[in-house]
Design a protein around this motif. Structure first.
Motif, PDB file in Angstrom:
ATOM      1  N   TRP A   1       0.815  -1.222   0.000  1.00  0.00           N
ATOM      2  CA  TRP A   1       0.000   0.000   0.000  1.00  0.00           C
ATOM      3  C   TRP A   1       0.846   1.268   0.000  1.00  0.00           C
ATOM      4  O   TRP A   1       0.328   2.350  -0.346  1.00  0.00           O
ATOM      5  CB  TRP A   1      -0.961  -0.018   1.200  1.00  0.00           C
ATOM      6  CG  TRP A   1      -2.004  -1.068   1.032  1.00  0.00           C
ATOM      7  CD1 TRP A   1      -2.093  -2.271   1.685  1.00  0.00           C
ATOM      8  CD2 TRP A   1      -3.080  -1.064   0.088  1.00  0.00           C
ATOM      9  NE1 TRP A   1      -3.158  -2.993   1.215  1.00  0.00           N
ATOM     10  CE2 TRP A   1      -3.786  -2.282   0.237  1.00  0.00           C
ATOM     11  CE3 TRP A   1      -3.526  -0.143  -0.864  1.00  0.00           C
ATOM     12  CZ2 TRP A   1      -4.900  -2.606  -0.529  1.00  0.00           C
ATOM     13  CZ3 TRP A   1      -4.641  -0.465  -1.640  1.00  0.00           C
ATOM     14  CH2 TRP A   1      -5.320  -1.683  -1.455  1.00  0.00           C
ATOM     15  N   LEU A   2       2.114   1.158   0.401  1.00  0.00           N
ATOM     16  CA  LEU A   2       3.014   2.316   0.389  1.00  0.00           C
ATOM     17  C   LEU A   2       4.243   1.973  -0.458  1.00  0.00           C
ATOM     18  O   LEU A   2       5.334   1.752   0.064  1.00  0.00           O
ATOM     19  CB  LEU A   2       3.455   2.679   1.812  1.00  0.00           C
ATOM     20  CG  LEU A   2       2.359   2.970   2.857  1.00  0.00           C
ATOM     21  CD1 LEU A   2       2.977   3.227   4.221  1.00  0.00           C
ATOM     22  CD2 LEU A   2       1.497   4.156   2.441  1.00  0.00           C
ATOM     23  N   PRO A   3       4.069   1.905  -1.767  1.00  0.00           N
ATOM     24  CA  PRO A   3       5.196   1.501  -2.626  1.00  0.00           C
ATOM     25  C   PRO A   3       6.393   2.429  -2.506  1.00  0.00           C
ATOM     26  O   PRO A   3       7.524   2.039  -2.817  1.00  0.00           O
ATOM     27  CB  PRO A   3       4.600   1.519  -4.044  1.00  0.00           C
ATOM     28  CG  PRO A   3       3.328   2.295  -3.953  1.00  0.00           C
ATOM     29  CD  PRO A   3       2.839   2.148  -2.550  1.00  0.00           C
ATOM     30  N   GLU A   4       6.178   3.652  -2.006  1.00  0.00           N
ATOM     31  CA  GLU A   4       7.305   4.569  -1.829  1.00  0.00           C
ATOM     32  C   GLU A   4       8.288   4.071  -0.768  1.00  0.00           C
ATOM     33  O   GLU A   4       9.414   4.562  -0.668  1.00  0.00           O
ATOM     34  CB  GLU A   4       6.805   5.985  -1.481  1.00  0.00           C
ATOM     35  CG  GLU A   4       6.001   6.112  -0.194  1.00  0.00           C
ATOM     36  CD  GLU A   4       4.495   6.006  -0.388  1.00  0.00           C
ATOM     37  OE1 GLU A   4       3.763   6.782   0.247  1.00  0.00           O
ATOM     38  OE2 GLU A   4       4.056   5.141  -1.172  1.00  0.00           O
ATOM     39  N   LEU A   5       7.863   3.079   0.035  1.00  0.00           N
ATOM     40  CA  LEU A   5       8.755   2.509   1.062  1.00  0.00           C
ATOM     41  C   LEU A   5       9.369   1.182   0.619  1.00  0.00           C
ATOM     42  O   LEU A   5      10.018   0.505   1.417  1.00  0.00           O
ATOM     43  CB  LEU A   5       7.981   2.310   2.372  1.00  0.00           C
ATOM     44  CG  LEU A   5       7.340   3.556   3.001  1.00  0.00           C
ATOM     45  CD1 LEU A   5       6.696   3.204   4.334  1.00  0.00           C
ATOM     46  CD2 LEU A   5       8.353   4.677   3.172  1.00  0.00           C
ATOM     47  N   ALA A   6       9.180   0.828  -0.642  1.00  0.00           N
ATOM     48  CA  ALA A   6       9.636  -0.485  -1.128  1.00  0.00           C
ATOM     49  C   ALA A   6      11.141  -0.684  -0.977  1.00  0.00           C
ATOM     50  O   ALA A   6      11.621  -1.816  -0.864  1.00  0.00           O
ATOM     51  CB  ALA A   6       9.230  -0.679  -2.592  1.00  0.00           C
ATOM     52  N   GLY A   7      11.900   0.402  -0.964  1.00  0.00           N
ATOM     53  CA  GLY A   7      13.351   0.277  -0.889  1.00  0.00           C
ATOM     54  C   GLY A   7      13.895   0.062   0.514  1.00  0.00           C
ATOM     55  O   GLY A   7      15.091  -0.191   0.685  1.00  0.00           O
ATOM     56  N   LEU A   8      13.047   0.146   1.524  1.00  0.00           N
ATOM     57  CA  LEU A   8      13.513  -0.019   2.904  1.00  0.00           C
ATOM     58  C   LEU A   8      13.601  -1.496   3.279  1.00  0.00           C
ATOM     59  O   LEU A   8      12.838  -2.325   2.778  1.00  0.00           O
ATOM     60  CB  LEU A   8      12.558   0.689   3.869  1.00  0.00           C
ATOM     61  CG  LEU A   8      12.447   2.218   3.735  1.00  0.00           C
ATOM     62  CD1 LEU A   8      11.521   2.769   4.806  1.00  0.00           C
ATOM     63  CD2 LEU A   8      13.807   2.887   3.821  1.00  0.00           C
ATOM     64  N   ASN A   9      14.502  -1.812   4.209  1.00  0.00           N
ATOM     65  CA  ASN A   9      14.595  -3.203   4.665  1.00  0.00           C
ATOM     66  C   ASN A   9      13.493  -3.470   5.694  1.00  0.00           C
ATOM     67  O   ASN A   9      12.772  -2.564   6.107  1.00  0.00           O
ATOM     68  CB  ASN A   9      15.994  -3.525   5.218  1.00  0.00           C
ATOM     69  CG  ASN A   9      16.321  -2.741   6.489  1.00  0.00           C
ATOM     70  OD1 ASN A   9      15.451  -2.480   7.319  1.00  0.00           O
ATOM     71  ND2 ASN A   9      17.588  -2.369   6.632  1.00  0.00           N
TER      72      ASN A   9
END
Length: 481
Positions: A422-430
């Motif tokens: 739902w928050l693809p902007e956080l996809a890069g976080l571990n």
């Protein structure tokens, strides 16, 4: 001629009023469009659209039985008596049949209709249908409505062991009447049509509801207890919109669950027992609505909590509504609600507790916002859930029980699968950073994601102080989950 007035019972199978009407003679069905009343009740556009789509399916299946479905308008329920009387005179109706609905406005509407019709010599019959037990029949030894769920459940179990409520067959085909069904409108003024993607998540009709029930009780119910709290897993039945609109009955759900558990309520498969428990929570909140009508008048069940010093914080409320709190599990849950008309049950508690405890914003703001967006919006269940979370309700969470959204996120979405969906902007976080990006230090590619709007520790202390300052408070130590 018999008339069934359909409301939140949009099905032909196991429909008590429909079966009773058809047993007495030729039957016609009617549904009243009441947009002004729906707006006053904060009914969501996606829910109104779901009603219309289910009415279309029901009109087709009733048509196969030669039962015409008519559509009439009564913008406000005050107009229902005159509108129904007019129809009864036109069709020479002898009796009107309805399934009971609960809530102050619903009761007043039905009393007014019954009085108007009976004055004209037209019978009015109402039936228990959307509950397993009639409100007022499950009482304490002193004759009052239960306020504690576990005690209510115990009496329900005793009753169910004595006799199970039976399901009713759909009526047989009747002789054709010289009455044509009305077209079901595609939309109702004041209620926007939801997106095709939302509609696709919730196909209309009894066939779909029964398919979902069968799929769930055949396979998934065994894992319900262990998986229902994990929002990234398909651990729940997804039947709540169908139950709220009456496309499926609680009796059908109960029988299916019992069938999967060799007829047991309290033993056997823990998943089935837990799910039956949830059906009884739904029942409990409807009984509360009848026994303590103040909860359907926007009043707290616990009167002393009306003195709470809620914050007037419109910017914080807006950030919560628009999924901009800076707490990923809260924002992901709110996006799920806004885009699908539904929210995972565990997350309903988490976001409600965040609004009412961490932001110290009146639970009524959250209750109203949920109703305006939920496809399964139901006054009793929604009010019950919000008052439970805000510690203002019956058998509610004690005021010092405050979910920590980060801890809840780490526990129930450990890998961040739900959050990243739902928050693809956080996809890069571990998987550690995704629960609390602010703690990662630096931007990590999430420049578009806001900082938390509140300090969880300080806001928790603020909530504890506000509740402790109430005239009559619960006494116990603080718990942080």
């Amino acid at each position: 001629m018999q008339l069934i007035w359909l409301r939140s019972d949009l099905r032909q199978h196991d429909n008590t009023a429909l079966a009773a009407a058809a047993a007495r003679g030729p039957t016609v069905a009617v549904y009243l469009l009441s947009p002004q009343q729906w707006l006053e009740h904060d009914d969501a556009p996606c829910k109104v659209d779901f009603w219309l789509r289910n009415l279309r399916e029901l009109s087709h299946s009733l048509g196969a039985l030669n039962i015409p479905l008519l559509i009439r308008s009564a913008a406000h329920w005050d107009q229902a008596p005159a509108e129904l009387l007019k129809l009864c005179r036109q069709l020479k109706i002898e009796a009107v049949h309805v399934n009971e609905e609960y809530g102050v406005h619903e009761s007043r509407r039905d009393e007014a209709v019954a009085e108007t019709l009976r004055a004209e010599g037209i019978e009015f019959h109402s039936y228990l249908d959307q509950l397993l037990f009639k409100p007022g029949t499950v009482l304490t030894r002193t004759g009052t409505y239960f306020q504690v769920f576990s005690q209510f459940r115990k009496v329900c179990y005793e009753r169910l062991h004595g006799s199970l409520p039976s399901r009713l067959k759909a009526p047989g085909k009747q002789a054709a009447l010289n009455i044509a069904s009305d077209a079901i409108p595609d939309e109702v003024k004041g209620f926007a049509t939801p997106s095709e993607s939302l509609r696709a998540l919730w196909p209309a009709g009894e066939e779909e509801a029964r398919r979902r029930l069968d799929t769930f009780t055949d396979a998934q119910i065994d894992y319900y207890q262990s998986e229902r709290d994990f929002p990234a897993k398909p651990g729940t039945s997804q039947l709540s919109p169908y139950l709220a609109a009456g496309v499926i009955s609680p009796r059908q759900c109960l029988h299916a669950a019992l069938h999967s558990n060799q007829g047991e309520f309290e033993s056997g498969k823990v998943g089935a027992v837990t799910w039956i428990n949830e059906l009884l929570w739904r029942e409990f909140y409807k009984h509360i609505l009848v026994g303590y009508p103040r909860v359907s008048r926007h009043r707290a069940f616990r009167p002393e909590t009306e003195a709470l010093a809620w914050r007037n914080a419109p910017e914080d409320l807006k950030a919560w509504q628009e999924a901009r709190t800076g707490l990923p599990i809260i924002d992901a849950a709110m996006r799920q609600l806004l885009e699908t008309g539904w929210m995972h049950n565990r997350l309903r508690m988490v976001v409600a507790m965040f609004l009412t405890k961490n932001l110290l914003i009146d639970w009524r703001e959250g209750e109203r916002f949920f109703m305006r967006h939920l496809i399964d919006g139901d006054l009793a269940a929604n009010n019950g859930g919000w008052q439970w979370s805000s510690s203002t309700g019956t058998d509610s969470a004690p005021y010092f029980r405050i979910f920590n959204p980060v801890s809840q996120s780490e526990k129930f979405d450990a890998e961040g699968v739900f959050i990243k969906h739902w928050l693809p902007e956080l996809a890069g976080l571990n998987k550690k950073q995704v629960h609390n990006p602010a703690s990662a230090g630096g931007l990590f590619g999430v420049a578009d994601y806001p900082a938390p709007i509140v300090n969880l520790g300080a806001s928790r202390d603020r909530a504890l102080t506000a509740f402790k300052n109430l005239p009559s408070r619960q006494s116990a130590g603080a718990v942080n989950e």
